[in-house]
Design an enzyme around this catalytic site. Sequence first.
Site, PDB file in Angstrom:
ATOM      1  NE  ARG A  25      -3.928  -2.103  -0.038  1.00  0.00           N
ATOM      2  CZ  ARG A  25      -5.400  -1.372   0.200  1.00  0.00           C
ATOM      3  NH1 ARG A  25      -5.277  -0.375   0.449  1.00  0.00           N
ATOM      4  NH2 ARG A  25      -6.259  -2.371   0.329  1.00  0.00           N
ATOM      5  NE  ARG A  29      -4.699   2.282   3.118  1.00  0.00           N
ATOM      6  CZ  ARG A  29      -4.827   0.944   3.676  1.00  0.00           C
ATOM      7  NH1 ARG A  29      -3.907   0.291   4.545  1.00  0.00           N
ATOM      8  NH2 ARG A  29      -6.139   0.338   3.745  1.00  0.00           N
ATOM      9  NE  ARG A  38      -9.096   8.182  -3.510  1.00  0.00           N
ATOM     10  CZ  ARG A  38     -10.325   8.663  -3.423  1.00  0.00           C
ATOM     11  NH1 ARG A  38     -10.805   9.742  -3.816  1.00  0.00           N
ATOM     12  NH2 ARG A  38     -11.053   7.882  -2.638  1.00  0.00           N
ATOM     13  CG  ASP A  75      -8.817  -2.400  -4.949  1.00  0.00           C
ATOM     14  OD1 ASP A  75      -8.363  -1.912  -4.094  1.00  0.00           O
ATOM     15  OD2 ASP A  75      -9.530  -3.559  -4.498  1.00  0.00           O
ATOM     16  CE1 TYR A 151     -13.804  -7.061   0.284  1.00  0.00           C
ATOM     17  CE2 TYR A 151     -11.993  -8.349  -0.502  1.00  0.00           C
ATOM     18  CZ  TYR A 151     -12.442  -7.495   0.435  1.00  0.00           C
ATOM     19  OH  TYR A 151     -11.449  -6.626   1.309  1.00  0.00           O
TER      20      TYR A 151
HETATM   21  O1  1CP Z   1       0.305   0.598  -2.935  1.00  0.00           O
HETATM   22  C1  1CP Z   1      -0.954   0.595  -3.251  1.00  0.00           C
HETATM   23  O2  1CP Z   1      -1.903   1.007  -2.728  1.00  0.00           O
HETATM   24  C2  1CP Z   1      -1.321  -0.115  -4.692  1.00  0.00           C
HETATM   25  C3  1CP Z   1      -2.430  -0.498  -4.974  1.00  0.00           C
HETATM   26  C4  1CP Z   1      -3.785  -1.467  -4.040  1.00  0.00           C
HETATM   27  C5  1CP Z   1      -3.586  -2.801  -3.860  1.00  0.00           C
HETATM   28  C6  1CP Z   1      -2.334  -3.433  -3.873  1.00  0.00           C
HETATM   29  C7  1CP Z   1      -4.862  -0.730  -3.689  1.00  0.00           C
HETATM   30  C8  1CP Z   1      -5.373   0.477  -3.815  1.00  0.00           C
HETATM   31  N1  1CP Z   1      -5.565  -1.862  -3.078  1.00  0.00           N
HETATM   32  C9  1CP Z   1      -4.796  -3.088  -3.062  1.00  0.00           C
HETATM   33  C10 1CP Z   1      -5.127  -4.400  -2.754  1.00  0.00           C
HETATM   34  C11 1CP Z   1      -6.267  -4.685  -2.040  1.00  0.00           C
HETATM   35  N2  1CP Z   1      -7.434  -4.089  -2.308  1.00  0.00           N
HETATM   36  C12 1CP Z   1      -6.492  -5.708  -0.901  1.00  0.00           C
HETATM   37  C13 1CP Z   1      -5.369  -6.533  -0.723  1.00  0.00           C
HETATM   38  C14 1CP Z   1      -4.177  -6.176   0.102  1.00  0.00           C
HETATM   39  C15 1CP Z   1      -4.744  -5.795   1.472  1.00  0.00           C
HETATM   40  O3  1CP Z   1      -5.007  -6.774   2.352  1.00  0.00           O
HETATM   41  O4  1CP Z   1      -4.525  -4.880   1.815  1.00  0.00           O
HETATM   42  C16 1CP Z   1      -7.670  -5.585  -0.628  1.00  0.00           C
HETATM   43  C17 1CP Z   1      -8.212  -6.608   0.653  1.00  0.00           C
HETATM   44  C18 1CP Z   1      -8.273  -4.578  -1.315  1.00  0.00           C
HETATM   45  C19 1CP Z   1      -9.802  -4.276  -0.936  1.00  0.00           C
HETATM   46  C20 1CP Z   1     -10.052  -3.054  -0.595  1.00  0.00           C
HETATM   47  N3  1CP Z   1      -9.948  -2.029  -1.325  1.00  0.00           N
HETATM   48  C21 1CP Z   1      -9.885  -2.437   0.781  1.00  0.00           C
HETATM   49  C22 1CP Z   1     -10.272  -3.231   2.010  1.00  0.00           C
HETATM   50  C23 1CP Z   1     -11.596  -3.308   2.472  1.00  0.00           C
HETATM   51  C24 1CP Z   1     -11.785  -4.267   3.412  1.00  0.00           C
HETATM   52  O5  1CP Z   1     -12.547  -5.331   3.013  1.00  0.00           O
HETATM   53  O6  1CP Z   1     -11.596  -4.141   4.616  1.00  0.00           O
HETATM   54  C25 1CP Z   1     -10.093  -0.970   0.699  1.00  0.00           C
HETATM   55  C26 1CP Z   1     -10.476  -0.123   1.705  1.00  0.00           C
HETATM   56  C27 1CP Z   1      -9.834  -0.739  -0.921  1.00  0.00           C
HETATM   57  C28 1CP Z   1      -9.722   0.486  -1.314  1.00  0.00           C
HETATM   58  C29 1CP Z   1      -8.554   1.054  -1.781  1.00  0.00           C
HETATM   59  N4  1CP Z   1      -7.555   0.154  -2.750  1.00  0.00           N
HETATM   60  C30 1CP Z   1      -6.506   1.072  -2.815  1.00  0.00           C
HETATM   61  C31 1CP Z   1      -6.605   2.255  -2.077  1.00  0.00           C
HETATM   62  C32 1CP Z   1      -5.300   3.256  -1.914  1.00  0.00           C
HETATM   63  C33 1CP Z   1      -7.785   1.983  -1.466  1.00  0.00           C
HETATM   64  C34 1CP Z   1      -8.280   3.406  -0.556  1.00  0.00           C
HETATM   65  C35 1CP Z   1      -9.306   3.994  -1.052  1.00  0.00           C
HETATM   66  C36 1CP Z   1      -9.013   5.559  -1.422  1.00  0.00           C
HETATM   67  O7  1CP Z   1      -7.904   5.996  -1.694  1.00  0.00           O
HETATM   68  O8  1CP Z   1     -10.127   6.113  -1.420  1.00  0.00           O
END
Ligand code: 1CP
Length: 339
Positions: A25, A29, A38, A75, A151
């Site tokens: 991440r 973030r 963003r 994602d 999911y």
């Molecule tokens: O470095 C990076 O940010 C790379 C991009 C990336 C990756 C590798 C994002 C962007 N998401 C992911 C993988 C991802 N997405 C996983 C596996 C990794 C982990 O366990 O953290 C999972 C479970 C998700 C699903 C997801 N997407 C969630 C989790 C929700 C839950 O079930 O608890 C969330 C909050 C997201 C949104 C998301 N994806 C990525 C970002 C930066 C965000 C935040 C949203 C935003 O910026 O508004």
Amino acid sequence: MLKNDLIVRTIKGETVERPPVWVMRQAGRILPEYLEIRRSLSGFKELVTTPELAAEVTVQPVDILGVDAAIIFSDILVIPEAMGLPYEMVEGRGPFFPETVKSSSDVEKLSIAEGKELTYVYDAIRHTRNTLDGRVPVIGFAGAPFTILCYMIEGKGSKTFNNARRWLHAEPELSHKLLDKITESTINYLKAQASAGVSLYQVFDSWAGVLSEALYREFCIPYLERIAEAMGELPGIVFAKGAHFAMRDLLSTSYRAVGLDWTMEPQQYRESFPDKVLQGNFDPCTLYASEEVVVERTKEMLSKFGSSNHIVNLGHGVYPDTDWRKVKLFIDTVKAHNY
Ligand code: 1CP
């Protein structure tokens, strides 16, 4: 030609001068530069589906934090969408699926993604590679079939994913059919990422920890193995958070590297699997400690992994309110370490 190919050499088992470091991440973030882009957009999906912007935020941590690899900004949920289940990203809450999988006809209706549905991801990879100009490699990724099934059935995040788990028990054959479709889609997707130029890939099994050893052996390992075999020579990392019970099985798969979360001790795996590359496993909460403690704990972690076959990472994604300067300190400490 890559100017910094440390992570590629490490995952192939070559001798390296120091361990490579990247952070789960890292792209989306903690960086003020990310948050600024963003804020200027309608939402998360606009960023993911606009290749120029996705590439820009993918490269930010390389410029600002100095990581040894870029992970493409996307994602894991793009796969359910490509198979026919679109997701929404609710601000401040997380993902939501208006439609979920509830019956055998829902499973039948899902298509196997051919890969071409996700052209915006491959375009983002190409843009990223152009911008990086060989500075560091690009990591591709996908969700593990079980985590994607979670999911698709649950429709949103959950602590226990009990609806998904219920399916494994109540509808085992249908669960296998669904996992099979997700696996085929994932292989097509990762192969297209490979064609666009990623140097390695990671499979995220974020919800592995809700299962048991027996369920993991039946519903996860065979599908993960099928993906690794289909990817052939492209080196892969598998990260199954919380799956203590499955570590030996995971270390016996064809993935070159296995991720450890921060609750796992590297030594016990290092001895039995000396040739496997281990990734991890700094507790992301340690980044809230003082600078002195961050440096000390980073050095402790490095010594626990020994002097080869280690890709440094956190034990899970960096938390959004972490001070990015502490992340940089962690990275700089690793980069100052010589074997
Ligand atoms: O470095 C990076 O940010 C790379 C991009 C990336 C990756 C590798 C994002 C962007 N998401 C992911 C993988 C991802 N997405 C996983 C596996 C990794 C982990 O366990 O953290 C999972 C479970 C998700 C699903 C997801 N997407 C969630 C989790 C929700 C839950 O079930 O608890 C969330 C909050 C997201 C949104 C998301 N994806 C990525 C970002 C930066 C965000 C935040 C949203 C935003 O910026 O508004």
